[in-house]
Design a protein around this motif. Structure first.
Motif, PDB file in Angstrom:
ATOM      1  N   UNK A  68       0.830  -1.199   0.000  1.00 23.53           N
ATOM      2  CA  UNK A  68       0.000   0.000   0.000  1.00 23.53           C
ATOM      3  C   UNK A  68       0.865   1.251   0.000  1.00 23.53           C
ATOM      4  N   UNK A  69       0.295   2.321  -0.491  1.00 22.16           N
ATOM      5  CA  UNK A  69       1.011   3.593  -0.478  1.00 22.16           C
ATOM      6  C   UNK A  69       1.864   3.799  -1.713  1.00 22.16           C
ATOM      7  N   UNK A  70       2.655   4.857  -1.670  1.00 20.96           N
ATOM      8  CA  UNK A  70       3.426   5.277  -2.834  1.00 20.96           C
ATOM      9  C   UNK A  70       4.874   4.816  -2.808  1.00 20.96           C
ATOM     10  N   UNK A  71       5.360   4.281  -1.693  1.00 23.15           N
ATOM     11  CA  UNK A  71       6.782   3.944  -1.605  1.00 23.15           C
ATOM     12  C   UNK A  71       7.015   2.556  -1.006  1.00 23.15           C
ATOM     13  N   UNK A  72       8.208   2.033  -1.255  1.00 28.68           N
ATOM     14  CA  UNK A  72       8.691   0.797  -0.646  1.00 28.68           C
ATOM     15  C   UNK A  72      10.186   0.975  -0.404  1.00 28.68           C
ATOM     16  N   UNK A  73      10.775   0.068   0.390  1.00 29.25           N
ATOM     17  CA  UNK A  73      12.172   0.192   0.786  1.00 29.25           C
ATOM     18  C   UNK A  73      13.033  -0.833   0.050  1.00 29.25           C
ATOM     19  N   UNK A  74      14.085  -0.335  -0.588  1.00 33.29           N
ATOM     20  CA  UNK A  74      15.099  -1.189  -1.198  1.00 33.29           C
ATOM     21  C   UNK A  74      16.297  -1.203  -0.254  1.00 33.29           C
ATOM     22  N   UNK A  75      16.657  -2.388   0.240  1.00 38.02           N
ATOM     23  CA  UNK A  75      17.756  -2.514   1.200  1.00 38.02           C
ATOM     24  C   UNK A  75      19.076  -2.639   0.447  1.00 38.02           C
ATOM     25  N   UNK A  76      19.818  -1.533   0.428  1.00 43.16           N
ATOM     26  CA  UNK A  76      21.114  -1.513  -0.244  1.00 43.16           C
ATOM     27  C   UNK A  76      22.237  -1.819   0.751  1.00 43.16           C
ATOM     28  N   UNK A  77      23.410  -2.111   0.201  1.00 43.62           N
ATOM     29  CA  UNK A  77      24.573  -2.423   1.039  1.00 43.62           C
ATOM     30  C   UNK A  77      25.751  -1.578   0.568  1.00 43.62           C
ATOM     31  N   UNK A  78      26.387  -0.899   1.506  1.00 41.54           N
ATOM     32  CA  UNK A  78      27.495  -0.009   1.169  1.00 41.54           C
ATOM     33  C   UNK A  78      28.813  -0.601   1.657  1.00 41.54           C
ATOM     34  N   UNK A  79      29.718  -0.879   0.734  1.00 39.37           N
ATOM     35  CA  UNK A  79      31.013  -1.451   1.089  1.00 39.37           C
ATOM     36  C   UNK A  79      31.885  -0.411   1.782  1.00 39.37           C
ATOM     37  N   UNK A  80      32.584  -0.850   2.837  1.00 37.67           N
ATOM     38  CA  UNK A  80      33.483   0.020   3.581  1.00 37.67           C
ATOM     39  C   UNK A  80      34.947  -0.320   3.250  1.00 37.67           C
ATOM     40  N   UNK A  81      35.850   0.594   3.569  1.00 45.61           N
ATOM     41  CA  UNK A  81      37.264   0.404   3.246  1.00 45.61           C
ATOM     42  C   UNK A  81      37.868  -0.814   3.938  1.00 45.61           C
ATOM     43  N   UNK A  82      37.328  -1.176   5.114  1.00 48.78           N
ATOM     44  CA  UNK A  82      37.893  -2.312   5.849  1.00 48.78           C
ATOM     45  C   UNK A  82      37.302  -3.649   5.406  1.00 48.78           C
ATOM     46  N   UNK A  83      36.462  -3.628   4.349  1.00 47.70           N
ATOM     47  CA  UNK A  83      35.873  -4.859   3.846  1.00 47.70           C
ATOM     48  C   UNK A  83      34.496  -5.162   4.388  1.00 47.70           C
ATOM     49  N   UNK A  84      34.039  -4.413   5.384  1.00 49.42           N
ATOM     50  CA  UNK A  84      32.703  -4.614   5.944  1.00 49.42           C
ATOM     51  C   UNK A  84      31.659  -3.900   5.086  1.00 49.42           C
ATOM     52  N   UNK A  85      30.393  -4.114   5.434  1.00 55.05           N
ATOM     53  CA  UNK A  85      29.284  -3.492   4.709  1.00 55.05           C
ATOM     54  C   UNK A  85      28.320  -2.843   5.688  1.00 55.05           C
ATOM     55  N   UNK A  86      27.737  -1.729   5.260  1.00 56.69           N
ATOM     56  CA  UNK A  86      26.690  -1.061   6.025  1.00 56.69           C
ATOM     57  C   UNK A  86      25.368  -1.193   5.288  1.00 56.69           C
ATOM     58  N   UNK A  87      24.313  -1.454   6.017  1.00 57.32           N
ATOM     59  CA  UNK A  87      22.976  -1.521   5.440  1.00 57.32           C
ATOM     60  C   UNK A  87      22.481  -0.103   5.184  1.00 57.32           C
ATOM     61  N   UNK A  88      21.912   0.114   3.982  1.00 65.00           N
ATOM     62  CA  UNK A  88      21.370   1.419   3.630  1.00 65.00           C
ATOM     63  C   UNK A  88      19.959   1.243   3.069  1.00 65.00           C
ATOM     64  N   UNK A  89      18.955   1.572   3.871  1.00 68.39           N
ATOM     65  CA  UNK A  89      17.567   1.486   3.410  1.00 68.39           C
ATOM     66  C   UNK A  89      17.256   2.695   2.528  1.00 68.39           C
ATOM     67  N   UNK A  90      16.827   2.419   1.311  1.00 66.83           N
ATOM     68  CA  UNK A  90      16.566   3.483   0.341  1.00 66.83           C
ATOM     69  C   UNK A  90      15.100   3.436  -0.090  1.00 66.83           C
ATOM     70  N   UNK A  91      14.430   4.563   0.031  1.00 69.87           N
ATOM     71  CA  UNK A  91      13.010   4.647  -0.335  1.00 69.87           C
ATOM     72  C   UNK A  91      12.849   4.845  -1.835  1.00 69.87           C
ATOM     73  N   UNK A  92      12.048   3.971  -2.444  1.00 70.10           N
ATOM     74  CA  UNK A  92      11.744   4.076  -3.871  1.00 70.10           C
ATOM     75  C   UNK A  92      10.260   4.351  -4.053  1.00 70.10           C
ATOM     76  N   UNK A  93       9.953   5.209  -4.992  1.00 69.99           N
ATOM     77  CA  UNK A  93       8.557   5.488  -5.292  1.00 69.99           C
ATOM     78  C   UNK A  93       8.022   4.406  -6.226  1.00 69.99           C
ATOM     79  N   UNK A  94       6.900   3.794  -5.844  1.00 70.14           N
ATOM     80  CA  UNK A  94       6.324   2.720  -6.653  1.00 70.14           C
ATOM     81  C   UNK A  94       4.951   3.108  -7.233  1.00 70.14           C
ATOM     82  N   UNK A  95       4.376   4.203  -6.736  1.00 72.14           N
ATOM     83  CA  UNK A  95       3.094   4.688  -7.251  1.00 72.14           C
ATOM     84  C   UNK A  95       3.106   6.204  -7.314  1.00 72.14           C
ATOM     85  N   UNK A  96       2.299   6.712  -8.205  1.00 66.24           N
ATOM     86  CA  UNK A  96       1.988   8.136  -8.276  1.00 66.24           C
ATOM     87  C   UNK A  96       0.508   8.245  -7.978  1.00 66.24           C
TER      88      UNK A  96
END
Length: 260
Positions: A68-96
């Motif tokens: 429901x609604x106009x948006x949903x969350x795409x869970x991205x992953x950001x690589x760090x210099x030490x080899x680890x990753x950070x979770x990055x929740x990104x909002x995407x518009x799915x409806x107008x």
């Protein structure tokens, strides 16, 4: 003669690649969780050939339709210099408003959302050529009992705090029959859960890169009606078989999304 052979072996060991491409890691890099409070699915990102510069998000139609609604969350992953990753929740518009921004295949349970702008994290999408059409599937030589692999988020579960998908393996529980117009789906021998929908089902290509045979769209189960003097209920037993839609239909949905 022996000395020459030794020199040649050393030369080729230096010049030739040490190993083939890691097909599974390539597939992981393109696979993400796509969720909302109402519904969760697995998705993967695809890039078409130039000059098309857009990214395309592939998942099942039934999951975005339930969101429901106009948006949903795409869970991205950001690589760090030490080899680890950070979770990055990104909002995407799915409806107008009430209008869907994704494109659904006219006959099958697959949806494609075209992402025009840049994402906040660098991603490595799958090339459209990795999606097996009928000719490529036939050439791959897969058959009943051939091994297959999948990446999903069963019951919203993530492999770690960075949001990586869970890898599983199975076999083709039914032959991937052709043509797809007559046989749009085939079975995989693996237990399917909510959240698996949209997950890529793939095999290693001859070049060491992944080849997507289809996406998970549903599961098979058996229902037992339990009746006693004071109770009547339905018990659902999973049969351990996932229903997989042929990747040819993903290709068709991609073409529709590109035109839109």
């Amino acid at each position: 003669m022996k000395r020459i052979l030794i020199v040649l072996l050393v030369f080729f060991s230096v010049v030739l690649p040490v190993r083939a491409a890691d097909f599974a890691s390539e597939m992981v890099e393109a696979t993400f969780k796509f969720f909302h409070d109402d519904s969760t699915s697995t998705c993967f990102l695809v890039k078409r050939a130039a000059p098309d510069k857009a990214l395309y998000l592939v998942t099942t139609a039934h999951t975005v339709e339930r969101t429901k609604g106009e948006t949903a969350i795409l869970v991205l992953r950001e690589a760090q210099e030490d080899g680890s990753y950070l979770r990055r929740d990104h909002t995407l518009k799915i409806r107008e408003g009430e209008k869907p921004l994704w494109v659904r295949h006219k006959d099958q349970d697959v949806a494609v959302l075209k992402i025009e702008g840049a994402l906040p994290v660098s991603v490595t999408p799958l090339a459209e050529g990795a999606l097996l059409d009928e000719a490529a599937l036939k050439a791959a030589g897969v058959h009943i009992c051939s091994p297959l692999f999948l990446l999903t988020y069963p019951q919203r579960f993530e492999a770690n705090g960075a949001g990586f998908p869970v890898a599983r393996q199975g076999i083709f529980a039914s032959p991937p029959l052709l043509p797809v117009k007559t046989h749009p789906t085939f079975l995989g021998d693996f237990t399917t859960f909510a959240g698996d929908s949209g997950g890529p089902v793939f095999i290693p290509g001859a070049d060491g890169h992944p080849r997507v045979a289809g996406i998970v769209i549903a599961q098979h189960h058996h229902e037992d009606k339990v009746k006693s003097e004071f109770e009547e209920r339905m018990v659902r037993h999973p049969l351990g078989m996932g229903i997989i839609l042929h990747a040819s239909y993903v290709r068709e949905a991609l073409a529709l999304a590109a035109e839109k």
